[in-house]
Design an enzyme around this catalytic site. Structure first.
Site, mmCIF file in Angstrom:
data_model
loop_
_atom_site.group_PDB
_atom_site.id
_atom_site.type_symbol
_atom_site.label_atom_id
_atom_site.label_comp_id
_atom_site.label_asym_id
_atom_site.label_seq_id
_atom_site.Cartn_x
_atom_site.Cartn_y
_atom_site.Cartn_z
ATOM 1 N N LEU A 24 0.998 -6.270 4.363
ATOM 2 C CA LEU A 24 1.328 -7.358 3.452
ATOM 3 C C LEU A 24 0.324 -7.472 2.310
ATOM 4 O O LEU A 24 -0.868 -7.692 2.547
ATOM 5 C CB LEU A 24 1.411 -8.684 4.213
ATOM 6 N N ASP A 25 0.808 -7.308 1.096
ATOM 7 C CA ASP A 25 0.022 -7.482 -0.132
ATOM 8 C C ASP A 25 -1.227 -6.601 -0.178
ATOM 9 O O ASP A 25 -2.242 -6.976 -0.760
ATOM 10 C CB ASP A 25 -0.366 -8.955 -0.322
ATOM 11 N N GLU A 26 -1.159 -5.419 0.418
ATOM 12 C CA GLU A 26 -2.314 -4.527 0.429
ATOM 13 C C GLU A 26 -2.002 -3.151 -0.141
ATOM 14 O O GLU A 26 -2.770 -2.216 0.030
ATOM 15 C CB GLU A 26 -2.873 -4.401 1.854
#
Length: 171
Positions: free
Chosen positions: A115-117
């Site tokens: 997630l969001d990486e």
């Protein structure tokens, strides 16, 4: 930007009238009462009919399944409403306000299974101060998001982005 928008998929109907004004096909696929995998499968069926080079997530606040992301390696671009890696997930402006930050920003990145990486393509920030509440920060942040997403898409569509491990090299 040297790109053609083939279609828009929305899990809400809010953008249908805007999209239709430009003659772009709009596909409504509700997520209500469906598993993530079932929703992803319905989206995949629509996406496969268009054979897009890239998928762009904007105003899409659902986590994609790992299987869905794996079908489009370094081809899904997301605009995140904070300056990653700080304030990941939902409500970053509330998090920023509560922390008393002095800058807020936006990050455009490729989506991966974390997630969001995913690899970061473009970022930008603006200054804020104590007089601005979370709602004010969110409004200012939306302006930065538009600029950052446009910058990222321009770079990607011009083939100026190379992904190496979880980083990008911009030419």
């Amino acid at each position: 930007m040297n790109a053609t928008i083939l279609a828009v998929i929305g899990n809400y109907l809010e953008l249908e009238s805007l999209v239709s004004r430009f003659g772009i096909p709009f596909h409504y696929i509700s997520h209500e009462g469906k598993t993530r995998e079932a929703h992803d499968q319905e989206m995949s069926e629509v996406i496969d009919a268009y054979h897009p080079e890239y998928l762009v997530l904007a105003k899409y606040m659902r986590v994609l399944s790992s299987a869905f992301v794996a079908r489009f390696p370094n081809r899904i671009i997301n605009i995140h409403h904070s300056f990653l890696p700080a304030f990941i997930g939902a409500n970053p402006y509330r998090q920023a306000f509560e922390r008393g930050v002095k800058i807020i920003g936006a990050t455009a990145h490729f989506v991966n299974t974390d997630l969001d990486e995913g690899p970061i393509i473009a970022q930008n920030v603006i200054q804020v101060n104590h007089a601005q509440g979370a709602r004010d920060m969110a409004q200012a942040g939306r302006d930065v998001e538009k600029i950052v997403l446009a910058q990222a898409l321009k770079l990607v569509f011009a083939e100026k982005v190379f992904v190496s491990n979880n980083k990008t090299i911009i030419f």
